[in-house]
Motif scaffolding. Structure first.
Motif, PDB file in Angstrom:
ATOM      1  N   GLU A  59       0.874  -1.403   0.351  1.00 46.10           N
ATOM      2  CA  GLU A  59      -0.205  -0.277   0.053  1.00 46.10           C
ATOM      3  C   GLU A  59       1.090   0.858   0.040  1.00 46.10           C
ATOM      4  O   GLU A  59       0.568   2.444  -0.631  1.00 46.10           O
ATOM      5  CB  GLU A  59      -1.230  -0.121   1.057  1.00 46.10           C
ATOM      6  N   SER A  62       2.238   1.357  -3.584  1.00 45.76           N
ATOM      7  CA  SER A  62       1.432   2.070  -4.286  1.00 45.76           C
ATOM      8  C   SER A  62       0.560   3.489  -4.362  1.00 45.76           C
ATOM      9  O   SER A  62       0.937   4.481  -4.754  1.00 45.76           O
ATOM     10  CB  SER A  62      -0.278   1.433  -4.497  1.00 45.76           C
ATOM     11  N   ARG A  66       1.813   6.366  -7.152  1.00 45.10           N
ATOM     12  CA  ARG A  66       0.372   7.502  -7.141  1.00 45.10           C
ATOM     13  C   ARG A  66       0.499   9.073  -6.882  1.00 45.10           C
ATOM     14  O   ARG A  66       0.017   9.611  -7.761  1.00 45.10           O
ATOM     15  CB  ARG A  66      -1.210   7.216  -6.360  1.00 45.10           C
ATOM     16  N   ASP A 130       0.731   5.986 -12.363  1.00 45.64           N
ATOM     17  CA  ASP A 130      -0.387   6.178 -11.402  1.00 45.64           C
ATOM     18  C   ASP A 130      -1.166   5.070 -11.960  1.00 45.64           C
ATOM     19  O   ASP A 130      -2.071   4.108 -10.893  1.00 45.64           O
ATOM     20  CB  ASP A 130      -1.478   6.920 -11.924  1.00 45.64           C
ATOM     21  N   ALA A 131      -1.071   3.911 -13.050  1.00 42.75           N
ATOM     22  CA  ALA A 131      -1.481   3.020 -13.477  1.00 42.75           C
ATOM     23  C   ALA A 131      -0.525   1.414 -12.710  1.00 42.75           C
ATOM     24  O   ALA A 131      -0.922   1.055 -12.286  1.00 42.75           O
ATOM     25  CB  ALA A 131      -2.346   2.789 -14.848  1.00 42.75           C
ATOM     26  N   LYS A 134      -1.736   1.771  -9.101  1.00 45.77           N
ATOM     27  CA  LYS A 134      -3.111   1.586  -9.130  1.00 45.77           C
ATOM     28  C   LYS A 134      -3.446   0.097  -8.844  1.00 45.77           C
ATOM     29  O   LYS A 134      -3.495  -1.381  -8.620  1.00 45.77           O
ATOM     30  CB  LYS A 134      -4.474   2.044  -9.625  1.00 45.77           C
ATOM     31  N   LEU A 137      -2.155  -2.594  -6.254  1.00 47.17           N
ATOM     32  CA  LEU A 137      -3.023  -3.040  -4.843  1.00 47.17           C
ATOM     33  C   LEU A 137      -4.456  -4.186  -5.441  1.00 47.17           C
ATOM     34  O   LEU A 137      -3.979  -5.053  -4.917  1.00 47.17           O
ATOM     35  CB  LEU A 137      -4.051  -2.483  -4.689  1.00 47.17           C
TER      36      LEU A 137
END
Ligand code: HEM
Length: 180
Positions: A59, A62, A66, A130-131, A134, A137
């Motif tokens: 997390e 990620s 992001r 960004d992808a 995500k 996760l």
């Protein structure tokens, strides 16, 4: 400051744009603060890239990617453009000129190259970063999108350090004009 590099604040006779001392100081402060902010943002990028790659918690990794994709590029470009604009005005306003001394020309080139790289290389890749953040996760882990992310902060921090050294040392003297 030595004889070869007289203080442009005091040598008013060599000023080119008729700005007062207050304006000169404001420009110089803006220039130094924007350069410092740019370096600071690069340090944040380096921390986020290292966190994204090496943190133990998925997390946290990620979130690092992001955050990098969402918050970093535009403040960095803004700092770079403010540094560029204030540097251009300082060049026009002082005896240093824009194309009279090698150290100013070098800084101009470095500043332009870095801003171009931010816009044309870093920014277009941010959607992928960004992808990827995500995707972490939900168990995706194809690192291709983030494999080269170490380079931008390394290149930028090195270049900005060189620019700062050029600003302080002011090496190489004047650009000689060719005899007609
Ligand atoms: C690449 C990023 C840049 C950084 C990190 C940077 C950094 C600095 C710093 C720290 C100073 C203060 C030096 C001192 O007072 O001894 C300075 C001064 C100066 N910079 Fe930059 N600079 C950058 C880009 C530029 C650009 C693009 C130009 C112009 C085209 C420029 C033109 C100048 C001039 C003319 C001064 C001298 C001002 C004066 O002594 O009154 N700089 N810069």
């Amino acid at each position: 400051m030595n004889v070869a590099t007289p203080d442009p604040v005091r040598s008013r006779a060599v000023r080119r744009l008729p700005l007062g001392r207050g304006w000169h100081r404001t420009l110089l402060i803006t220039h130094i603060v924007s350069g410092g902010a740019w370096i600071g943002i690069d340090v944040i990028v380096a921390v986020l890239v290292l966190t994204g790659r090496f943190a133990g918690d998925v997390e946290v990794r990620s979130l690092a990617y992001r955050s990098l994709a969402t918050f970093v590029v535009w403040p960095m470009l803004t700092a770079g453009l403010v540094c560029l604009l204030s540097g251009l005005l300082l060049g026009l306003e002082t005896r240093w000129g824009l194309l009279r001394y090698w150290w100013v020309v070098m800084k101009l080139v470095l500043n332009l190259v870095l801003c171009t790289l931010i816009l044309l290389v870093l920014q277009p890749g941010m959607d992928q970063v960004d992808a990827y953040g995500k995707g972490l996760l939900v168990g995706h882990s194809d690192t291709a999108a983030v494999a080269n992310l170490f380079f931008p902060p390394a290149v930028s921090l090195t270049t900005l350090t060189v620019a700062t050294i050029l600003a302080v040392v002011k090496p190489w003297g004047r650009i000689r004009r060719r005899a007609a």
